[in-house]
Design a protein around this motif. Structure first.
Motif, PDB file in Angstrom:
ATOM      1  N   GLY A  37      36.973  32.747  43.430  1.00 38.42           N
ATOM      2  CA  GLY A  37      36.813  32.668  45.017  1.00 38.42           C
ATOM      3  C   GLY A  37      35.671  32.603  45.710  1.00 38.42           C
ATOM      4  N   GLU A  38      36.222  33.853  47.155  1.00 42.07           N
ATOM      5  CA  GLU A  38      35.298  34.363  47.865  1.00 42.07           C
ATOM      6  C   GLU A  38      35.112  35.451  47.284  1.00 42.07           C
ATOM      7  N   GLN A  39      35.202  36.267  46.520  1.00 34.86           N
ATOM      8  CA  GLN A  39      34.659  37.360  46.069  1.00 34.86           C
ATOM      9  C   GLN A  39      33.780  36.927  45.038  1.00 34.86           C
ATOM     10  N   PRO A  86      43.431  40.253  45.942  1.00 36.64           N
ATOM     11  CA  PRO A  86      42.601  39.300  46.158  1.00 36.64           C
ATOM     12  C   PRO A  86      42.701  38.829  44.622  1.00 36.64           C
ATOM     13  N   GLY A  87      42.342  37.133  44.853  1.00 36.15           N
ATOM     14  CA  GLY A  87      42.896  36.326  43.517  1.00 36.15           C
ATOM     15  C   GLY A  87      43.540  35.959  42.804  1.00 36.15           C
TER      16      GLY A  87
END
Ligand SMILES: Nc1ncnc2c1ncn2[C@@H]1O[C@H](COP(=O)(O)OP(=O)(O)OP(=O)(O)O)[C@@H](O)[C@H]1O
Ligand SMILES: [Mg+2]
Length: 112
Positions: A37-39, A86-87
């Motif tokens: 994703g965005e990380q 996140p995730g």
């Protein structure tokens, strides 16, 4: 009809399947995939060294549903797949043109 594609944490799959069963949704396709994703993946530090994992294992769940069940399915998946970190994943809702049950030739919602 919509095709709901949910990318979730692998360890959340049993919980999500049970939650879908509880609202009467049984048919599904499950794929083991990798993604980010965005990380942009994950960096872990071990023994003072940094290791970058670019693509993390995820589960891709595909469920074709009648329009009247879309919001219910989204709500149930989001709740069951949630950790707050996140995730946790994403749910994509895609217009579905038609469905054919191969055995009988039924079409559309009758074929779901
Ligand atoms: N825009 C996207 N397009 C395609 N796949 C995506 C997209 N965003 C996320 N995914 C898929 O979902 C998985 C989980 O994404 P993730 O939950 O990390 O999204 P995020 O946008 O980074 O949100 P968060 O900040 O909560 O982590 C990814 O590994 C990837 O497989
Ligand atoms: Mg992320």
């Amino acid at each position: 009809m919509k095709l709901i594609v949910a990318i979730i944490r692998p360890e959340k799959l049993p919980q999500v399947v049970r939650a879908l069963e509880s609202i009467g949704i049984f048919p599904m396709t499950v794929l083991e995939v990798r993604g980010r994703g965005e990380q942009k993946g994950l960096t872990i530090t071990y023994d003072d060294k940094e290791f970058k994992i670019e693509l993390l294992p995820k589960i891709r769940l595909e469920i074709a549903v009648d329009d009247k069940n879309v919001e219910k399915v989204i709500t149930v998946i989001q709740k069951a797949a949630w950790t707050g970190k996140p995730g946790d994943g994403k749910i994509f809702v895609i217009p579905l043109f038609d469905v054919v049950r191969i055995r009988t030739g039924e079409r559309g919602v009758r074929a779901l």
